[in-house]
Motif scaffolding. Structure first.
Motif, PDB file in Angstrom:
ATOM      1  N   CYS A   1       0.888  -0.980   0.048  1.00  0.00           N
ATOM      2  CA  CYS A   1      -0.009   0.202   0.163  1.00  0.00           C
ATOM      3  C   CYS A   1       0.949   1.333  -0.041  1.00  0.00           C
ATOM      4  O   CYS A   1       2.139   1.123   0.605  1.00  0.00           O
ATOM      5  CB  CYS A   1      -0.888  -0.024   1.290  1.00  0.00           C
TER       6      CYS A   1
ATOM      7  N   GLU B   1      -2.494  -0.562  -4.101  1.00  0.00           N
ATOM      8  CA  GLU B   1      -3.374   0.237  -3.530  1.00  0.00           C
ATOM      9  C   GLU B   1      -2.734   1.766  -3.212  1.00  0.00           C
ATOM     10  O   GLU B   1      -1.496   1.569  -2.662  1.00  0.00           O
ATOM     11  CB  GLU B   1      -4.319  -0.314  -2.333  1.00  0.00           C
TER      12      GLU B   1
ATOM     13  N   THR C   1      -5.037   8.126 -11.391  1.00  0.00           N
ATOM     14  CA  THR C   1      -5.597   6.936 -11.713  1.00  0.00           C
ATOM     15  C   THR C   1      -5.017   6.507 -12.955  1.00  0.00           C
ATOM     16  O   THR C   1      -4.863   5.276 -13.170  1.00  0.00           O
ATOM     17  CB  THR C   1      -7.197   7.002 -11.675  1.00  0.00           C
TER      18      THR C   1
ATOM     19  N   ASP D   1      -2.235  -0.078 -12.418  1.00  0.00           N
ATOM     20  CA  ASP D   1      -1.976  -1.148 -11.475  1.00  0.00           C
ATOM     21  C   ASP D   1      -2.448  -1.132 -10.094  1.00  0.00           C
ATOM     22  O   ASP D   1      -2.413  -2.068  -9.706  1.00  0.00           O
ATOM     23  CB  ASP D   1      -0.901  -2.160 -11.699  1.00  0.00           C
ATOM     24  N   ALA D   2      -2.821   0.029  -9.698  1.00  0.00           N
ATOM     25  CA  ALA D   2      -3.091   0.208  -8.358  1.00  0.00           C
ATOM     26  C   ALA D   2      -4.595   0.778  -8.161  1.00  0.00           C
ATOM     27  O   ALA D   2      -5.172   1.457  -9.181  1.00  0.00           O
ATOM     28  CB  ALA D   2      -2.168   1.304  -7.856  1.00  0.00           C
ATOM     29  N   ARG D   3      -5.205   0.340  -7.046  1.00  0.00           N
ATOM     30  CA  ARG D   3      -6.645   0.910  -6.991  1.00  0.00           C
ATOM     31  C   ARG D   3      -6.302   2.355  -6.109  1.00  0.00           C
ATOM     32  O   ARG D   3      -5.519   2.269  -4.977  1.00  0.00           O
ATOM     33  CB  ARG D   3      -7.377  -0.026  -6.023  1.00  0.00           C
ATOM     34  N   VAL D   4      -6.803   3.287  -6.739  1.00  0.00           N
ATOM     35  CA  VAL D   4      -6.548   4.612  -6.102  1.00  0.00           C
ATOM     36  C   VAL D   4      -7.989   5.079  -5.332  1.00  0.00           C
ATOM     37  O   VAL D   4      -8.922   5.014  -5.963  1.00  0.00           O
ATOM     38  CB  VAL D   4      -6.266   5.640  -7.080  1.00  0.00           C
ATOM     39  N   SER D   5      -7.727   5.317  -4.017  1.00  0.00           N
ATOM     40  CA  SER D   5      -8.978   5.852  -3.375  1.00  0.00           C
ATOM     41  C   SER D   5      -8.371   6.941  -2.477  1.00  0.00           C
ATOM     42  O   SER D   5      -7.190   7.353  -2.281  1.00  0.00           O
ATOM     43  CB  SER D   5      -9.517   4.504  -2.270  1.00  0.00           C
TER      44      SER D   5
END
Length: 394
Positions: free
Chosen positions: A163, A296, A314, A319-323
């Motif tokens: 992360c 993430e 984004t 390849d990453a979940r951006v939150s």
């Protein structure tokens, strides 16, 4: 215990305040967020703070007066909003103050200066205050930043993937937390470069001070990236330096943009300049995170409200979940104030406020110094073990 964290970032958007009920249970810190908010700066004080950033020059009289005015402003914020959120006088206040200068010479931090005299907070509230949170790390050979790594390593560790916590204030900083089983020594944290600082400065100049930021990135969205200007900006050698590293407005200020425009030797429309500076943040963050391949990315800070910036990130991190941090229980504007509360809590219990090696310090040190409140100063027995996990309680 109830701790109020308070501070202001390099964007000088306002005084962020968060009240947390913190409990240490063995190796777990449980954090219940009682509430958070932002108290606007008095416009004259904000203007004076911005003018004090490099390349501004202050005499000692000016420094003394600014230290006092900031201390009084933080005291007002804690005594009003902080007390409201905490349900009365907190057990402890932890104040970061306002960074005015971070002295980096040849990649090494020689000193750091945060103003906002904590005695004003202690006098106004009666509560003890932990302040001056960065200097001990610098004295131990560290960069004094990003302090967010302490919160992030406890908060995001132990997951099934790497992360990255990304804070988009005036400067962008990241903490990379490896997945389950990795030692804390594998945590990396550093400043990637400017986040909002350059865009804010350009917006303020163009609007004659009426506007202070590019709301939702609307200006950048209306423009086109100037690739030649972007290449000039990316040539700054800070981006090629290996972490740990830190930077600030002493390097990335309006003069930095103007120097690139002078080299370019042609006009750039305002919206194109905003688009290019926003792309600079996207590119430098993505390049900094690429070697770690995070699964993430959790975003906080004022830049998390910039839709153009988030869409760019984004796209640049496919390849990453951006939150945002809100998906994990912490408002985007409150994360740093929550961090300061945690650092004060750790100091109160005799625990280090940094993760060993992450900032480049030789040893993890207790953060800050304590200003007594109205009563006698009675600290608890030091905790026997450092925490390994932070749970944000709903």
């Amino acid at each position: 215990m109830i701790v109020v964290g308070v501070g202001s970032g390099t964007s000088v958007d306002g005084i962020d305040v968060a009240a947390l009920d913190l409990d240490l249970d063995g190796e777990v810190v449980r954090a219940l967020l009682l509430g958070a908010g932002t108290v606007p700066f008095d416009p004259d004080l904000r203007a004076d703070v911005l003018a004090a950033f490099p390349p501004g020059r202050l005499g000692m009289q000016d420094v003394c007066r600014l230290d006092t005015r900031l201390g009084q402003a933080f005291a007002d914020a804690v005594a009003t909003l902080g007390a409201e959120l905490a349900g009365g006088t907190p057990d402890l206040v932890s104040s970061h103050g306002q960074t005015l200068f971070h002295d980096v010479v040849d990649g090494q931090v020689r000193g750091t200066l945060q103003l906002g005299q904590p005695a004003w907070i202690a006098e106004r509230t009666g509560a003890p205050v932990v302040a001056d949170l960065r200097v001990a790390d610098v004295a131990a050979g560290g960069q004094g930043a990003p302090l967010a790594s302490t919160w992030d390593a406890l908060w995001l560790g132990g997951r099934g993937h790497t992360c990255a916590a990304l804070n988009l204030g005036g400067i962008a900083n990241v903490t990379v937390v490896p997945g389950a089983g990795a030692p804390t020594t594998a945590v990396r944290a550093f400043d990637t470069g400017p986040a909002n600082a350059l865009v804010d400065a350009v917006v303020a100049r163009e609007s004659g001070g009426r506007l202070t930021y590019d709301q939702d990135g609307a200006g950048a969205a209306a423009g086109r990236v100037d690739d030649e200007l972007l290449a000039l900006l990316l040539a700054d050698d800070y981006y090629a330096q290996a972490p740990p590293k830190t930077t600030g407005k002493e390097r990335f200020h309006l003069g930095h943009v103007d120097a690139a425009l002078t080299t370019l030797a042609r006009e750039v429309p305002h919206v194109d300049l905003l688009a290019t500076l926003t792309a600079l943040t996207v590119r430098t963050v993505a390049d900094a995170l690429a070697p770690f391949a995070p699964g993430e990315v959790v975003v906080s800070g004022g830049g998390a409200r910039n839709g153009t910036l988030l869409r760019g990130l984004t796209g640049a991190l496919p390849d990453a979940r951006v939150s945002t941090s809100e998906a994990h229980g912490i408002p985007v504007d409150a994360k740093e104030a929550c961090l300061f509360a945690l650092l004060g809590f750790l100091t109160w219990h005799g625990l280090p406020g940094t993760v060993a090696g992450v900032t480049g310090a030789r040893h993890a040190r207790l953060a800050g110094r304590i200003t007594p409140g109205h009563g006698a100063l009675r600290l608890p027995e030091p905790a026997p073990t450092a925490p390994t996990r932070l749970e944000v309680v709903a």
